[in-house]
Motif scaffolding. Structure first.
Motif, PDB file in Angstrom:
ATOM      1  N   VAL A 567     -63.545  35.627 -48.661  1.00  0.00           N
ATOM      2  CA  VAL A 567     -64.152  34.614 -47.790  1.00  0.00           C
ATOM      3  C   VAL A 567     -63.233  33.407 -47.666  1.00  0.00           C
ATOM      4  CG1 VAL A 567     -66.069  32.984 -47.566  1.00  0.00           C
ATOM      5  CG2 VAL A 567     -66.523  35.353 -48.209  1.00  0.00           C
ATOM      6  N   LEU A 568     -62.691  32.947 -48.782  1.00  0.00           N
ATOM      7  CA  LEU A 568     -61.809  31.775 -48.748  1.00  0.00           C
ATOM      8  C   LEU A 568     -60.540  32.051 -47.950  1.00  0.00           C
ATOM      9  CD1 LEU A 568     -62.061  30.435 -52.424  1.00  0.00           C
ATOM     10  CD2 LEU A 568     -63.041  29.418 -50.358  1.00  0.00           C
ATOM     11  N   VAL A 569     -59.925  33.213 -48.172  1.00  0.00           N
ATOM     12  CA  VAL A 569     -58.632  33.500 -47.545  1.00  0.00           C
ATOM     13  C   VAL A 569     -58.787  33.920 -46.094  1.00  0.00           C
ATOM     14  CG1 VAL A 569     -56.598  34.999 -47.614  1.00  0.00           C
ATOM     15  CG2 VAL A 569     -57.548  34.080 -49.739  1.00  0.00           C
ATOM     16  N   TRP A 570     -59.690  34.885 -45.820  1.00  0.00           N
ATOM     17  CA  TRP A 570     -59.735  35.479 -44.492  1.00  0.00           C
ATOM     18  C   TRP A 570     -60.818  34.916 -43.582  1.00  0.00           C
ATOM     19  CZ3 TRP A 570     -55.772  37.931 -42.717  1.00  0.00           C
ATOM     20  CH2 TRP A 570     -54.899  38.570 -43.601  1.00  0.00           C
ATOM     21  N   GLN A 571     -61.881  34.367 -44.148  1.00  0.00           N
ATOM     22  CA  GLN A 571     -62.914  33.770 -43.298  1.00  0.00           C
ATOM     23  C   GLN A 571     -62.672  32.283 -43.114  1.00  0.00           C
ATOM     24  OE1 GLN A 571     -67.027  35.079 -43.954  1.00  0.00           O
ATOM     25  NE2 GLN A 571     -67.720  32.970 -43.675  1.00  0.00           N
ATOM     26  N   LYS A 572     -62.358  31.584 -44.212  1.00  0.00           N
ATOM     27  CA  LYS A 572     -62.113  30.144 -44.135  1.00  0.00           C
ATOM     28  C   LYS A 572     -60.661  29.810 -43.803  1.00  0.00           C
ATOM     29  CE  LYS A 572     -66.343  29.160 -45.466  1.00  0.00           C
ATOM     30  NZ  LYS A 572     -67.331  28.556 -44.533  1.00  0.00           N
ATOM     31  N   GLY A 573     -59.754  30.727 -44.122  1.00  0.00           N
ATOM     32  CA  GLY A 573     -58.357  30.510 -43.743  1.00  0.00           C
ATOM     33  C   GLY A 573     -57.501  29.792 -44.758  1.00  0.00           C
ATOM     34  N   TYR A 574     -57.921  29.771 -46.027  1.00  0.00           N
ATOM     35  CA  TYR A 574     -57.121  29.116 -47.054  1.00  0.00           C
ATOM     36  C   TYR A 574     -56.077  30.084 -47.604  1.00  0.00           C
ATOM     37  CZ  TYR A 574     -60.854  25.641 -46.954  1.00  0.00           C
ATOM     38  OH  TYR A 574     -61.771  24.698 -46.550  1.00  0.00           O
ATOM     39  N   GLY A 575     -54.939  30.160 -46.926  1.00  0.00           N
ATOM     40  CA  GLY A 575     -53.836  30.958 -47.449  1.00  0.00           C
ATOM     41  C   GLY A 575     -53.517  32.221 -46.688  1.00  0.00           C
ATOM     42  N   SER A 576     -54.256  32.568 -45.651  1.00  0.00           N
ATOM     43  CA  SER A 576     -53.979  33.824 -44.953  1.00  0.00           C
ATOM     44  C   SER A 576     -52.599  33.803 -44.282  1.00  0.00           C
ATOM     45  CB  SER A 576     -55.066  34.120 -43.918  1.00  0.00           C
ATOM     46  OG  SER A 576     -55.097  33.124 -42.917  1.00  0.00           O
ATOM     47  N   GLU A 577     -52.255  32.680 -43.673  1.00  0.00           N
ATOM     48  CA  GLU A 577     -50.950  32.602 -43.021  1.00  0.00           C
ATOM     49  C   GLU A 577     -49.836  32.464 -44.042  1.00  0.00           C
ATOM     50  OE1 GLU A 577     -50.446  30.992 -39.072  1.00  0.00           O
ATOM     51  OE2 GLU A 577     -52.287  29.856 -39.363  1.00  0.00           O
ATOM     52  N   LEU A 578     -50.084  31.688 -45.113  1.00  0.00           N
ATOM     53  CA  LEU A 578     -49.065  31.506 -46.151  1.00  0.00           C
ATOM     54  C   LEU A 578     -48.773  32.823 -46.868  1.00  0.00           C
ATOM     55  CD1 LEU A 578     -47.290  29.618 -47.892  1.00  0.00           C
ATOM     56  CD2 LEU A 578     -49.291  29.275 -49.365  1.00  0.00           C
ATOM     57  N   LEU A 579     -49.814  33.571 -47.196  1.00  0.00           N
ATOM     58  CA  LEU A 579     -49.652  34.795 -47.974  1.00  0.00           C
ATOM     59  C   LEU A 579     -49.302  36.009 -47.116  1.00  0.00           C
ATOM     60  CD1 LEU A 579     -52.711  34.416 -50.380  1.00  0.00           C
ATOM     61  CD2 LEU A 579     -50.312  34.019 -50.934  1.00  0.00           C
ATOM     62  N   PHE A 580     -49.868  36.086 -45.908  1.00  0.00           N
ATOM     63  CA  PHE A 580     -49.740  37.304 -45.108  1.00  0.00           C
ATOM     64  C   PHE A 580     -49.128  37.069 -43.728  1.00  0.00           C
ATOM     65  CE2 PHE A 580     -53.427  37.729 -47.922  1.00  0.00           C
ATOM     66  CZ  PHE A 580     -53.069  38.849 -48.645  1.00  0.00           C
ATOM     67  N   ASP A 581     -48.842  35.797 -43.418  1.00  0.00           N
ATOM     68  CA  ASP A 581     -48.331  35.456 -42.091  1.00  0.00           C
ATOM     69  C   ASP A 581     -49.264  35.982 -41.003  1.00  0.00           C
ATOM     70  OD1 ASP A 581     -46.553  34.259 -40.332  1.00  0.00           O
ATOM     71  OD2 ASP A 581     -45.368  36.085 -40.069  1.00  0.00           O
ATOM     72  N   THR A 582     -50.569  35.909 -41.289  1.00  0.00           N
ATOM     73  CA  THR A 582     -51.599  36.386 -40.364  1.00  0.00           C
ATOM     74  C   THR A 582     -52.720  35.366 -40.319  1.00  0.00           C
ATOM     75  OG1 THR A 582     -51.090  38.686 -40.944  1.00  0.00           O
ATOM     76  CG2 THR A 582     -53.190  38.282 -39.840  1.00  0.00           C
ATOM     77  N   PRO A 583     -53.173  34.967 -39.139  1.00  0.00           N
ATOM     78  CA  PRO A 583     -54.265  33.985 -39.065  1.00  0.00           C
ATOM     79  C   PRO A 583     -55.552  34.516 -39.673  1.00  0.00           C
ATOM     80  CG  PRO A 583     -53.212  34.308 -36.920  1.00  0.00           C
ATOM     81  CD  PRO A 583     -52.703  35.380 -37.799  1.00  0.00           C
ATOM     82  N   ALA A 584     -56.363  33.615 -40.178  1.00  0.00           N
ATOM     83  CA  ALA A 584     -57.692  33.997 -40.665  1.00  0.00           C
ATOM     84  C   ALA A 584     -58.512  34.557 -39.510  1.00  0.00           C
ATOM     85  CB  ALA A 584     -58.396  32.792 -41.278  1.00  0.00           C
ATOM     86  N   VAL A 585     -59.404  35.496 -39.823  1.00  0.00           N
ATOM     87  CA  VAL A 585     -60.162  36.163 -38.769  1.00  0.00           C
ATOM     88  C   VAL A 585     -61.574  35.611 -38.610  1.00  0.00           C
ATOM     89  CG1 VAL A 585     -58.852  38.303 -38.901  1.00  0.00           C
ATOM     90  CG2 VAL A 585     -60.807  37.989 -40.396  1.00  0.00           C
ATOM     91  N   GLY A 586     -61.979  34.694 -39.478  1.00  0.00           N
ATOM     92  CA  GLY A 586     -63.251  34.020 -39.294  1.00  0.00           C
ATOM     93  C   GLY A 586     -64.486  34.816 -39.661  1.00  0.00           C
ATOM     94  N   ALA A 587     -64.312  36.076 -40.026  1.00  0.00           N
ATOM     95  CA  ALA A 587     -65.435  36.929 -40.435  1.00  0.00           C
ATOM     96  C   ALA A 587     -64.870  38.057 -41.280  1.00  0.00           C
ATOM     97  CB  ALA A 587     -66.171  37.483 -39.220  1.00  0.00           C
TER      98      ALA A 587
END
Length: 732
Positions: A567-587
């Motif tokens: 939830v923190l990484v992929w829904q809220k976006g804390y680190g998705s771009e830093l770790l995976f170079d991919t924007p958070a998907v919000g769900a």
């Protein structure tokens, strides 16, 4: 187990030959197996699936769960898209980019495959008259990239197109998500990366040629599992995701099981008098190692298989196929660990254990941690429990569904184009509309009713979207259909449309709602089934009631903590771009939490089994010697002798999941994130601190087991059995 091991060692060459055949045939057929995997995600007997099937059958495979491409242009100030010249140009362009067999709708008469929608004059033109949108549905194909054949030509046609001097832009979910980039990659590269990371860990663990042994076991287990998956594809559709699970989760599990057995074999060979070069000494070391560690491996495989049964019983073929493959992974890995591995250790183990060094079964670091934990069990339990609950807290905000289009729109021309569409007042739901199929004569009336629903941003019912007496009515929401408000509107659209006899309602948003109901509608019953079966297996094996209950609670906590990280990484976006170079998907994609539970629950139980099995061994040994208070010494010995093993095994799995996250499919990245986070949390916080603290607090109650259930006397009452003169010294 000892008898089976002796039989295996007496038939070494047939055993090796069988595994060699499985490995070579499975490896040779792996590519063909991958080609037989399916990209379909069907929901049999669900209304949305029926509607999408009707769309595919009557309208040459367009629409349904596949979102439309959006064509848009904003003309200069002082100009209107309703002018005759603009209307003519726009209609011609929409007709030109609509592929043969596809369908589209715009406000302009196209005279070709593009259609004029009833209500399109209002729904597809902004209030100021400067912006218009056309919806294009190319024929889809059953793959991860349904528009890969037509999208390059559409992009080329739009690339230099201008209307009233302004560029035409192409956007929509298929473009924004990158799903139709056509990029496909098998699991070979990620598997090699995971194997390289595992080799580094194994070299650090063994510091000898034994480091290659677990990798050899994985090299046999993975192709064999692919061979069995090939058989499953002849019975039912198997999801394309299975190839990554077999390759990378299979890599981690096979290495973990082999690591446990090899470590115990090395310990047995280090016993005084047991390290001789004679055949009998070598045989006894293998038999004792498999007799102890092999039981733990079998029990671990059973718990993983039970947890994956949660997927097999779901009424969703896609997840059932993941469950079938998931069951095969631990079962094959167990078979390799208790048949092929003993042969290799017996024949070449001593030769591979070079350079040989003094083996210390007890880890100084983990002995210190165990002693600290058992001295302050309440403090350790409270702190580690609080840490787990804190990590799990974000799960309360988890939102299931497809990614919101806005979260996909992260920079670039298509993202800016979609933002302009939303700013012009068309509504976020235009990227994922609802499609209703009904009698052609009632389409206009249906569109009028659906347009009056609060939260609906627009609707069209093109006259040329008619086949065999059926006609499509398209409706989209003001809010994204994955949002709370958007989902409520979609539900109301569905309820209203289905009031008309013969109307089927489909599209991506409706299928999402049906998917949630299918996967989680019987969640409580499924979880109860898994918990009861796991408890019975653990209780019967460990001869304890409280320890299996503790294991179930802690596994649930560590799984929730993994959800919290997602939830923190992929829904809220804390680190998705830093770790995976991919924007958070919000769900969080609908299937992921259930699949994560099935895999992570079983994998986490592996480490619980490894530890408790060793703790129980020490407890029984001390009980035979007449020691009454065995809680602290058995915990210290169990943790000191398994802590390093569990840490190494968890690190190997973590590296495998990290490699899995390199797969260019966002859903797989999210899935891998949950597994990697869960396995690290479980191997450190849960098994390193919380488990020993709770066993210490439970004391003798840890080993309470109803006499009527066991049918045998308790260890404390049993007659003293064999006592090893070289038993480890245990300090309280």
């Amino acid at each position: 187990m000892e008898r089976m091991t002796r039989w295996v060692l007496a038939h070494k060459w047939p055993v090796v030959l069988v595994w060699l055949v499985f490995t070579l045939v499975g490896g040779a057929m792996a590519s063909g197996t991958i080609d037989r995997l399916s990209y379909e995600s069907r929901l049999p007997d669900r209304q949305a699936q029926k509607a999408n099937d009707a769309l595919a059958e009557r309208f040459t495979g367009t629409g349904g769960k596949n979102a439309p491409l959006l064509l848009t242009v904003t003309v200069p100030e002082g100009t209107s898209v309703r002018s005759e010249d603009v209307r003519r140009q726009w209609g011609a362009l929409v007709a030109r980019v609509t592929p043969e067999g596809g369908r589209s709708v715009s406000y302009a008469k196209s005279g070709g495959r593009g259609g004029t929608g009833a209500g399109a004059g209002q729904a597809l033109v902004s209030e100021d008259g400067r912006t218009t949108v056309a919806m294009v549905y190319p024929p889809g194909n059953p793959s991860q990239s349904p528009y890969e054949k037509s999208l390059p030509g559409i992009k080329k046609a739009v690339e230099k197109a201008e209307i009233a001097g302004e560029p035409v832009e192409l956007t929509g979910q298929p473009v924004l998500s990158g799903r139709d980039s056509g990029a496909r990659r098998g699991p070979v590269y990620e598997t090699l990366i995971g194997a390289l990371g595992a080799l580094v860990v194994l070299v650090l663990v063994f510091a000898s040629g034994l480091a290659v042994v677990p990798l050899l076991m994985a090299a046999a287990a993975i192709p064999t599992t692919f061979l069995l998956v090939r058989g499953v594809t002849g019975i039912t559709d198997v999801s394309f995701i299975v190839q990554y699970l077999v390759a990378l989760i299979g890599l981690g599990i096979a290495i973990d099981y082999a690591l446990l057995v090899v470590t115990r074999w090395r310990e047995e060979r280090a016993r005084p008098g047991a390290d001789g070069p004679g055949r009998e000494a070598r045989t006894e070391a293998v038999v004792r190692a498999v007799g102890s560690a092999g039981r733990a491996v079998v029990l671990s495989g059973a718990t993983v298989a039970i947890s994956l049964a949660a997927l097999v019983v779901l009424p969703v073929p896609f997840l059932r196929s993941v469950g079938y493959a998931g069951l095969l992974i631990p079962l094959v890995s167990v078979c390799v660990a208790v048949t092929l591995l003993p042969v290799l250790l017996h024949s070449w183990g001593d030769a591979l254990d070079r350079p040989r060094r003094a083996h210390r079964p007890d880890s100084r670091m983990w002995t210190g941690i165990a002693r600290l934990t058992t001295r302050r069990p309440v403090l350790c339990a409270v702190l580690s429990g609080a840490l787990l609950l804190g990590a799990a807290a974000p799960v309360l905000a988890m939102r299931l569904g497809a990614p919101e289009t806005e979260t996909l729109a992260q920079g670039g021309g298509p993202a800016a184009a979609f933002e302009r569409i939303v700013d012009a007042g068309f509504g976020e739901g235009i990227a994922r509309p609802v499609e209703a199929v009904g009698e052609a004569g009632g389409a206009d009336a249906l569109r009028e009713r659906l347009s009056g629903i609060d939260g609906v941003a627009g609707s069209v019912a093109p006259e040329d979207w008619q086949r065999g007496g059926s006609r499509i009515t398209e409706v989209w929401t003001a809010e994204d259909p994955s949002s709370g408000a958007g989902r409520e509107t979609v539900s109301e659209i569905v309820d209203t449309a289905r009031e008309t006899d013969g109307v089927l309602v489909g599209g991506g948003p409706v299928q999402d709602i049906d998917f949630v109901d299918a996967v989680y509608g019987s969640l409580g019953l499924i979880l109860l089934l898994v918990a009861v079966l796991t408890f019975l297996v653990l209780a019967a094996t460990l001869r304890s009631v409280l320890l299996p209950l503790k294991a179930l609670v802690l596994n649930a906590l560590s799984t929730c903590a993994a959800y919290g990280v997602v939830v923190l990484v992929w829904q809220k976006g804390y680190g998705s771009e830093l770790l995976f170079d991919t924007p958070a998907v919000g769900a969080v994609t609908i299937w992921i939490p259930m699949a994560v539970f099935a895999f992570l629950f079983g994998l986490s139980m592996d480490y619980e089994v490894f530890i408790l099995h060793r703790v129980r061994e020490t407890h029984l040994e001390l009980a035979r010697k007449g020691v009454t208070d065995t809680a602290v010494p058995s915990v210290v010995t169990g943790i000191s002798r398994t802590g390093r093993l569990v840490t190494s095994a968890a690190l190997i799995l973590f590296l495998a999941f990290t490699a899995l996250a390199g797969i260019p499919v966002t859903d797989v990245k999210v899935f891998a994130t949950a597994l990697a986070a869960g396995i690290i949390i479980d191997a450190t916080v849960v098994r390193g601190f919380l488990t020993p603290a709770l066993i210490t607090l439970l004391g003798r109650a840890s080993w309470w087991f109803p006499r009527s259930a066991s049918g045998t006397p308790s260890p404390e009452e049993a007659a003293p059995g064999r006592q090893d003169t070289d038993s480890p010294k245990v300090e309280a």
